[in-house]
Enzyme design. Structure first.
Site, PDB file in Angstrom:
ATOM      1  N   ASP A  16       6.958 -16.847 -29.669  1.00 59.89           N
ATOM      2  CA  ASP A  16       6.498 -17.065 -31.025  1.00 59.89           C
ATOM      3  C   ASP A  16       7.664 -16.684 -31.946  1.00 59.89           C
ATOM      4  OD1 ASP A  16       4.674 -17.303 -33.296  1.00 59.89           O
ATOM      5  OD2 ASP A  16       4.664 -15.108 -33.293  1.00 59.89           O
ATOM      6  N   ASP A  18       7.562 -15.868 -36.081  1.00 56.67           N
ATOM      7  CA  ASP A  18       7.288 -14.831 -37.081  1.00 56.67           C
ATOM      8  C   ASP A  18       6.525 -13.665 -36.463  1.00 56.67           C
ATOM      9  OD1 ASP A  18       8.324 -16.300 -39.447  1.00 56.67           O
ATOM     10  OD2 ASP A  18       6.695 -17.677 -38.957  1.00 56.67           O
ATOM     11  N   ASP A 176       2.730 -12.111 -30.724  1.00 57.91           N
ATOM     12  CA  ASP A 176       2.200 -10.899 -31.357  1.00 57.91           C
ATOM     13  C   ASP A 176       0.762 -11.066 -31.838  1.00 57.91           C
ATOM     14  OD1 ASP A 176       2.906 -12.683 -33.479  1.00 57.91           O
ATOM     15  OD2 ASP A 176       2.950 -10.998 -34.877  1.00 57.91           O
TER      16      ASP A 176
END
Length: 225
Positions: A16, A18, A176
């Site tokens: 991922d 950001d 995240d």
């Protein structure tokens, strides 16, 4: 000691963007606050914006407008303002998380293909990765709009597309959020959660196969699996 290349159990490691590879909340918050200013709204602080990140720009704007008085009947121009501002300020405050480059270096030395799957618009993801000097390291960059409507995370479709673009093989996906874990699981990839990202939920509640607290842990973890 690093494992020999032929012993490393993963062919692909996806990330991922950001909150996983990069801490970008400062630039994203600035772009959102620009759009809010155009709408005559008060700005939001960075910590208020942080949990709004992860499901794409339209969702970010909706959350920001909702938090500051509601969504107006016509918010299309605000979306365009947000995008235009972000395009010209994409990496002013954004930084790679500590150890990310070193982890990418170790994976490259092992012959592992690395890639990015993000809900950010693909062109913005490419611009950001290029500004940070790591776009060329990625065998694939899949954005929230790459596959069309309804094909962003938590759908497994973008992770599957990443795997296909990288030529297939055993895959780990690092993220995240619950959306990253769900997308990885649906695509048959091993999920690894970082405990330093945006974290809409406690990292232990994400259901990831594994959790790391530092990028120095990533390659040794994957080597053991």
């Amino acid at each position: 000691m690093s494992p020999a290349m032929h012993d490393f159990p993963f062919a692909i490691v996806g990330f991922d963007l950001d909150g996983t590879l990069v801490d970008s909340v400062g630039d994203i918050a600035a772009a959102l606050n620009h759009a809010l200013a155009v709408a005559g709204r008060d700005p939001l602080d960075v910590e208020a914006v942080r949990p709004m990140i992860g499901l794409g720009t339209a969702h970010l704007l909706e959350q920001g407008l909702t938090a500051t008085g509601g969504i107006p009947d016509d918010s299309g121009h605000l979306y365009r303002e947000l995008i235009a501002y972000y395009e010209t300020h994409v990496a002013e405050r954004t930084r790679l998380f500590p150890g990310a480059v070193e982890a990418l270096d170790r994976l490259a030395a092992l012959g592992v293909k690395t890639a990015v799957v993000t809900n950010k618009l693909e062109r913005l993801a490419r611009d950001l990765l290029d500004a940070l000097g790591i776009a060329g390291r990625m065998a694939a960059i899949v954005g929230g709009d790459t596959l069309g409507p309804g094909k962003a995370k938590p759908s497994p479709a973008p992770v599957r597309a990443m795997i296909a673009a990288c030529g297939g093989g055993r895959t780990a996906f690092v993220g995240d959020s619950i959306h990253d874990v769900m997308a990885a699981r649906g695509a048959g990839a091993t999920s690894v959660a970082v405990d330093f990202g945006q974290l809409h939920h406690p990292v232990g509640d994400l259901g990831a196969d594994h959790v790391i607290g530092d990028y120095a842990e990533l390659v040794p973890l994957l080597a053991r699996l």
